[in-house]
Design a protein around this motif. Structure first.
Motif, mmCIF file in Angstrom:
data_model
loop_
_atom_site.group_PDB
_atom_site.id
_atom_site.type_symbol
_atom_site.label_atom_id
_atom_site.label_comp_id
_atom_site.label_asym_id
_atom_site.label_seq_id
_atom_site.Cartn_x
_atom_site.Cartn_y
_atom_site.Cartn_z
ATOM 1 N N VAL A 28 7.594 -8.988 9.792
ATOM 2 C CA VAL A 28 7.378 -7.893 10.743
ATOM 3 C C VAL A 28 7.551 -8.387 12.180
ATOM 4 O O VAL A 28 8.126 -7.708 13.035
ATOM 5 N N LYS A 29 7.071 -9.603 12.450
ATOM 6 C CA LYS A 29 7.051 -10.120 13.821
ATOM 7 C C LYS A 29 8.415 -10.648 14.283
ATOM 8 O O LYS A 29 8.844 -10.389 15.406
ATOM 9 N N TYR A 30 9.114 -11.404 13.419
ATOM 10 C CA TYR A 30 10.306 -12.128 13.875
ATOM 11 C C TYR A 30 11.637 -11.474 13.519
ATOM 12 O O TYR A 30 12.626 -11.670 14.221
ATOM 13 N N ILE A 31 11.701 -10.731 12.386
ATOM 14 C CA ILE A 31 13.002 -10.157 11.998
ATOM 15 C C ILE A 31 13.231 -8.872 12.796
ATOM 16 O O ILE A 31 12.358 -7.998 12.831
ATOM 17 N N PRO A 32 14.389 -8.740 13.450
ATOM 18 C CA PRO A 32 14.628 -7.557 14.288
ATOM 19 C C PRO A 32 14.802 -6.289 13.459
ATOM 20 O O PRO A 32 15.248 -6.339 12.307
ATOM 21 N N ALA A 33 14.427 -5.162 14.061
ATOM 22 C CA ALA A 33 14.640 -3.859 13.403
ATOM 23 C C ALA A 33 16.132 -3.541 13.436
ATOM 24 O O ALA A 33 16.848 -3.993 14.335
ATOM 25 N N ARG A 52 12.501 -3.259 8.301
ATOM 26 C CA ARG A 52 12.934 -4.666 8.336
ATOM 27 C C ARG A 52 13.787 -4.924 7.085
ATOM 28 O O ARG A 52 13.321 -4.710 5.964
ATOM 29 N N ASN A 53 15.021 -5.370 7.295
ATOM 30 C CA ASN A 53 15.914 -5.717 6.184
ATOM 31 C C ASN A 53 16.099 -7.224 6.158
ATOM 32 O O ASN A 53 16.504 -7.811 7.162
ATOM 33 N N PHE A 54 15.814 -7.858 5.033
ATOM 34 C CA PHE A 54 15.914 -9.320 4.979
ATOM 35 C C PHE A 54 16.355 -9.797 3.600
ATOM 36 O O PHE A 54 16.165 -9.113 2.596
ATOM 37 N N ALA A 55 16.950 -10.995 3.578
ATOM 38 C CA ALA A 55 17.353 -11.632 2.320
ATOM 39 C C ALA A 55 16.511 -12.888 2.127
ATOM 40 O O ALA A 55 16.012 -13.461 3.101
ATOM 41 N N ASP A 76 0.962 -14.227 5.294
ATOM 42 C CA ASP A 76 1.608 -14.818 6.477
ATOM 43 C C ASP A 76 3.113 -14.546 6.464
ATOM 44 O O ASP A 76 3.725 -14.334 7.515
ATOM 45 N N VAL A 77 3.718 -14.562 5.270
ATOM 46 C CA VAL A 77 5.158 -14.282 5.160
ATOM 47 C C VAL A 77 5.435 -12.841 5.603
ATOM 48 O O VAL A 77 6.349 -12.585 6.393
ATOM 49 N N LYS A 87 -1.040 -5.941 10.227
ATOM 50 C CA LYS A 87 -2.330 -6.108 10.909
ATOM 51 C C LYS A 87 -2.426 -5.256 12.163
ATOM 52 O O LYS A 87 -3.517 -4.963 12.640
ATOM 53 N N ASP A 88 -1.248 -4.859 12.724
ATOM 54 C CA ASP A 88 -1.270 -3.997 13.920
ATOM 55 C C ASP A 88 -1.514 -2.521 13.549
ATOM 56 O O ASP A 88 -1.482 -1.634 14.398
ATOM 57 N N GLY A 89 -1.733 -2.262 12.233
ATOM 58 C CA GLY A 89 -2.072 -0.904 11.784
ATOM 59 C C GLY A 89 -0.864 -0.034 11.477
ATOM 60 O O GLY A 89 -0.996 1.080 10.971
#
Length: 605
Positions: free
Chosen positions: A182-187, A10-13, A176-177, A71-73
């Motif tokens: 992991v959940k919302y930002i696309p690979a 995951r790459n994010f700013a 939570d962040v 949390k998904d391991g």
């Protein structure tokens, strides 16, 4: 080190307005992922420059790699970019956003959406980012999470269903962040079997290692000892070191698609490292270059000269090294009869100019003189041609000019309602044209068109002082418009001083001319003859001050006698002074230039 699957990267700013908590959130994420021991941890860890720590702002976008077990391991590789919040460093933000797939939009839950929040959010939307709103400082008594969520939806137009509530200072909500990232930002997408395509994101000069290049791999695999080619310059280099930041430099053997890391090639020639260039393999080059970055356009120009002329080669070397680390900074050689050889430099704003000058002084031990900042004007000649004017001293003969256009900006100002009157009168005083006035909760959002020339001096400071620091300001260039502009020349002993000439609107010319003449009168030492200091538009003098001459009492030896004897001696002295003034040179000390260029135009001080 085991290879991370592309689907687990995951790459994010992190983007936000100034002081909304970007760097503090970055600290907590680094701490949570165990990259740094508690002994090495310090506040604003990624703000590595002394200037960043002193001013409490981020100037350079910094990157770091985090390892996170969700949390998904599954084990995830998170590449974080912490970006600046000030309007002058927008280009640094836009480059960072073009290198990643998602953004955390940090909003202060006590202050809500500010001008730069809006600008950065729109930049992220332009590059199709997945944006996660993060409401910071929720542990403060004045926090209003629901109100700020509604603001984000109404003003920016973002859904806040996936918004995360945190306190970056006390560590509330950091898990939570990470889960939201992991959940919302696309690979990232990319194929390691394709020819190598890597984007050159940033570069900086290290005394021991040479040029360090920050890259983002789009396709292919980059290994240590590979021979690479820069598509923009066709230069070929061998990879000597390859790795990533944790935020400490950590070597690795390979970088795969979607990963962000650094390479060291022993590159010494600064001109061959072009930000936004595409890196590929020498033997199997890719067919197409990556889009790169949109070129930044400087809006404020100022000349930089060394106090000691022999420091010119050192200044040239320092400017070259700094421009590698800051690609929005442009420069060209220039010479002045008063100040010698130097550089005409372009900046994205006054804070950007101040930071560059500070860095040249601190990092390279240089004593510098800077001319007054000016903007780029468009001069249309009678014969139909157009030229850009960067330096007022280069203005052609007024009889050849058909019209002069100056740059205008579209300014967005968010202010509490009680300060609205003061802000509106300031904008009107600066020749502004009101375009819109709406309310965001209990705050007013004003949109004004303003000439950039009026903004570069003291507009930002004036807004902060009128609103007691509560208003925020952001702008974008809105194009050029014709204006009644004049060049004011400063003459000392009837000789024009190029370094002090400036452009301004005709209505302000006399006021500003008087301010500089009064300042110079105090700064230039007295000579043996009178020195007139004048401000002139063309051949018309609009302001004048006179520095009186030193005088010897030539009548001291007259004892008695006729008054005509004294008159005769005084007339003789006057003639001598007049002759001296014709042949005498006025020495203007460097200090006078520096102080006169700092003249507070608004207050005439």
């Amino acid at each position: 080190m085991a290879k991370t699957e592309t689907k687990n990267i995951r790459n994010f700013a992190i983007i936000a307005h100034i002081d909304h908590g970007k760097s503090t959130l970055a600290d907590r994420l680094i701490e949570k992922c165990g990259n740094i021991s508690s002994r090495e941890m310090k506040d604003q860890l990624l703000d590595s420059m002394d200037l960043e720590r002193e001013k409490g702002i981020t100037i350079k976008a910094q990157t770091t790699r985090l390892s996170y077990k969700a949390k998904d391991g599954q084990e995830y590789q998170l590449n974080l970019m912490d970006t600046p919040g000030h309007v002058d460093f927008t280009y640094e933000v836009s480059r960072s956003l073009a290198s990643v797939e998602g953004s955390l939009l940090v909003v202060d839950a006590t202050q809500g959406v500010e001008a730069q929040t809006l600008a950065n959010a729109y930049m992220a939307i332009d590059v199709n980012h997945e944006i996660i709103p993060v409401l910071n400082k929720i542990d403060l008594p004045s926090a209003d999470a629901n109100g700020v969520k509604k603001q984000i939806e109404d003003v920016i137009g973002l859904h806040t269903d996936n918004a995360v509530l945190i306190s970056a200072k006390s560590g509330i909500g950091i898990d939570d962040v990470l889960e939201a990232i992991v959940k919302y930002i696309p690979a990232p997408t990319g194929d390691e079997k394709e020819p190598l395509q890597a984007l050159l994101v940033d570069g900086w000069y290290d005394v021991y290692l040479g040029i360090i290049v920050l890259i983002r791999i789009k396709n292919g695999v980059l290994k240590k000892s590979d021979m690479i080619k820069m598509l923009g310059t066709n230069s070929i280099y061998k990879i000597e070191r390859i790795g990533f930041f944790t935020p400490k430099m950590q070597d690795t053997e390979c970088l795969y698609p979607g990963e962000i890391g650094f390479i060291i090639t022993g590159m010494k020639n600064l001109s061959e490292c072009k930000i936004g260039d595409t890196i590929t393999h020498e033997k199997q080059p890719c067919q197409n270059a990556l889009p790169g970055f949109k070129q930044s356009i400087p809006v404020v120009f100022s000349s930089i000269f060394p106090v000691d002329a022999s420091d010119y080669p050192l200044l040239q070397d320092a400017i070259m090294k700094l421009s590698l680390n800051d690609s929005s900074f442009v420069f060209e050689k220039e010479s002045s009869s008063a100040l010698g050889f130097g550089f005409r430099c372009g900046f994205l704003g006054l804070l950007h100019m101040e930071i560059i000058q500070e860095r040249l002084t601190r990092e390279f031990n240089l004593d510098l003189i800077n001319t007054a900042p000016s903007v780029v004007y468009k001069i249309y000649s009678q014969n139909g041609s157009m030229q850009e004017l960067h330096n007022p001293a280069d203005l052609p003969d007024p009889s050849q000019i058909k019209k002069i256009e100056e740059p205008w900006i579209k300014a967005t100002i968010l202010t509490p309602d009680e300060f609205l009157g003061g802000i509106l009168s300031l904008c009107t005083e600066k020749r502004g044209i009101q375009e819109n006035l709406t309310y965001v909760g209990d705050r007013a959002m004003v949109v004004y068109k303003l000439p950039l020339n009026e903004v570069v001096f003291d507009f930002y400071d004036s807004i902060k002082s009128i609103s007691k620091g509560y208003a925020s300001f952001d702008y974008e260039i809105a194009g050029y418009e014709e204006s009644n502009l004049v060049k004011v020349s400063i003459l000392v002993n009837e000789e024009p001083v190029d370094a002090l000439s400036f452009m301004c609107h005709k209505s302000n010319a006399e006021f500003r001319g008087r301010a500089i003449c009064a300042k110079l009168k105090d700064l230039i030492p007295r000579h043996m003859f009178k020195i007139p200091i004048q401000a002139a538009i063309g051949g018309k003098v609009i302001a004048r001050e006179t520095i009186q001459a030193f005088r010897k009492d030539v009548t001291a030896k007259c004892y008695g006698g006729d008054i005509t004897r004294k008159r005769k001696l005084l007339e003789k002295q006057k003639k001598g002074k007049k002759k001296m003034r014709l042949f005498g040179n006025v020495e203007i000390p460097q200090k006078a230039f520096i102080e006169a260029l700092k003249v507070d135009i608004k207050n005439g001080q």
